[in-house]
Design an enzyme around this catalytic site. Structure first.
Site, PDB file in Angstrom:
ATOM      1  N   CYS A 124       2.963  -5.280   2.254  1.00 13.71           N
ATOM      2  CA  CYS A 124       1.871  -5.078   3.196  1.00 13.71           C
ATOM      3  C   CYS A 124       1.072  -6.360   3.449  1.00 13.71           C
ATOM      4  O   CYS A 124       1.586  -7.229   4.154  1.00 13.71           O
ATOM      5  CB  CYS A 124       0.992  -3.917   2.752  1.00 13.71           C
ATOM      6  SG  CYS A 124       0.143  -3.145   4.135  1.00 13.71           S
ATOM      7  N   HIS A 232       4.810   0.394   1.735  1.00 11.57           N
ATOM      8  CA  HIS A 232       4.418   0.393   0.320  1.00 11.57           C
ATOM      9  C   HIS A 232       5.456   1.085  -0.549  1.00 11.57           C
ATOM     10  O   HIS A 232       5.359   2.294  -0.793  1.00 11.57           O
ATOM     11  CB  HIS A 232       3.048   1.058   0.150  1.00 11.57           C
ATOM     12  CG  HIS A 232       1.932   0.232   0.654  1.00 11.57           C
ATOM     13  ND1 HIS A 232       1.196  -0.589  -0.148  1.00 11.57           N
ATOM     14  CD2 HIS A 232       1.459   0.079   1.922  1.00 11.57           C
ATOM     15  CE1 HIS A 232       0.291  -1.210   0.588  1.00 11.57           C
ATOM     16  NE2 HIS A 232       0.440  -0.837   1.859  1.00 11.57           N
ATOM     17  N   GLU A 234       5.736   0.688  -3.691  1.00  6.52           N
ATOM     18  CA  GLU A 234       5.205   0.870  -5.048  1.00  6.52           C
ATOM     19  C   GLU A 234       4.635   2.271  -5.265  1.00  6.52           C
ATOM     20  O   GLU A 234       4.495   2.735  -6.398  1.00  6.52           O
ATOM     21  CB  GLU A 234       4.143  -0.191  -5.342  1.00  6.52           C
ATOM     22  CG  GLU A 234       2.745   0.079  -4.838  1.00  6.52           C
ATOM     23  CD  GLU A 234       2.591  -0.107  -3.319  1.00  6.52           C
ATOM     24  OE1 GLU A 234       3.565  -0.513  -2.654  1.00  6.52           O
ATOM     25  OE2 GLU A 234       1.477   0.167  -2.805  1.00  6.52           O
TER      26      GLU A 234
END
Ligand SMILES: N[C@@H](CCC(=O)NCCCC(=O)O)C(=O)O
Length: 271
Positions: A124, A232, A234
């Site tokens: 990001c 994202h 994660e």
């Protein structure tokens, strides 16, 4: 110890944030620390936003020493924007959050890491930093660009709502992302107002959203691994097979560097 059990040292970039009591904290979201540990199998080392503390030569020496000790860099997301003067952009709209200390750290860190073949995984804001560090530019408000969708997230108190899959991306054939995923289209989350305008000259486009917005790129002439994602991976990474393929590739690159950095006896043990 074997190479597969080696836990690489992964630098995780921090933001400099006000603590609400007149002081400042160097801060990283726990989901990035958890991803470095659980998804990449590494040991996270937080990198403070220290860039403004050093003049040019001292910064180069600091980055040399820092990168001598790390096996990879995870460039994290953040609600703050890269300051537009770094890419010749118009002044930000009033009320835009910035983090000049982070910019002063990550932009030279990225250039140094790329030149020194340190594996980089950018998420990001991290993707935006790589693009700017290597000479690209950003849209500041993608949703105000003709033909672009709104890439910002819902403003829910529920993280799973904000990080839910939001749109499909088209993965370009022949690139790293296509090789790692073996797919042409996947759905990803979306939590950004900025986005790539001019792609950095050395960058190779890897994926675009259905409105043409850049969603991933690599730097093929970089000596080390580099993958930059606008979304994202994660968030709940261990539950997402697409995310895990990407973290696995980053982890492999970090472990290779770790083994090469180990002293001879440890390296022999890791083989
Ligand atoms: N501010 C930039 C980058 C957006 C970004 O990184 N969003 C994630 C914020 C929270 C997190 O770290 O997950 C933009 O608006 O484009």
């Amino acid at each position: 110890m074997t190479l597969s059990s080696l836990r690489p040292l992964i630098g995780v970039t921090a933001c400099l944030k006000e603590n609400g009591r007149g002081g400042w904290h160097h801060a990283v979201g726990d989901k990035y620390v958890q991803a470095a540990i659980r998804a990449a199998g590494g040991l996270p080392i937080l990198i403070p936003a220290f860039g403004r503390e050093f003049e040019d030569q001292a910064m180069t020496e600091a980055l040399d020493r820092l990168l001598d000790t790390l096996d990879g860099i995870l460039l994290t997301g953040s609600p703050s924007n890269v300051e537009p003067h770094h890419y010749g952009g118009e002044p930000s709209r009033d009320g835009t959050a910035h983090d000049p200390a982070r910019d002063a750290t990550t932009l030279p860190l990225i250039r140094h890491a790329v030149d020194h073949a340190v594996p980089v995984f950018a998420i990001c804001r991290g993707l935006q930093e790589v693009n700017v560090a290597l000479g690209g530019t950003l849209h500041q408000l993608v949703h105000e660009v003709e033909g672009r969708r709104d890439h910002r997230s819902p403003r829910s108190p529920d993280m799973d709502v904000n990080y839910a899959p939001a749109h499909e991306i088209e993965i370009l054939e022949g690139g790293l992302l296509h090789r790692l995923l073996g797919e042409k289209r996947v759905r990803v989350n979306s939590l950004h107002a900025q986005g790539v305008d001019q792609l950095a000259p050395r960058a190779r486009l890897e994926a675009v959203a259905d409105d043409g917005q850049v969603e991933a790129f690599t730097v093929p002439d970089a000596p080390g691994f580099l993958l930059a994602l606008q979304w994202h991976p994660e968030h709940r990474a261990l539950e997402n097979p697409v995310s895990m393929k990407l973290f696995d590739a980053f982890a492999d690159a970090c472990r290779q560097r770790a083994a090469a950095r180990l002293s001879e006896p440890l390296r022999a043990a890791a083989e």
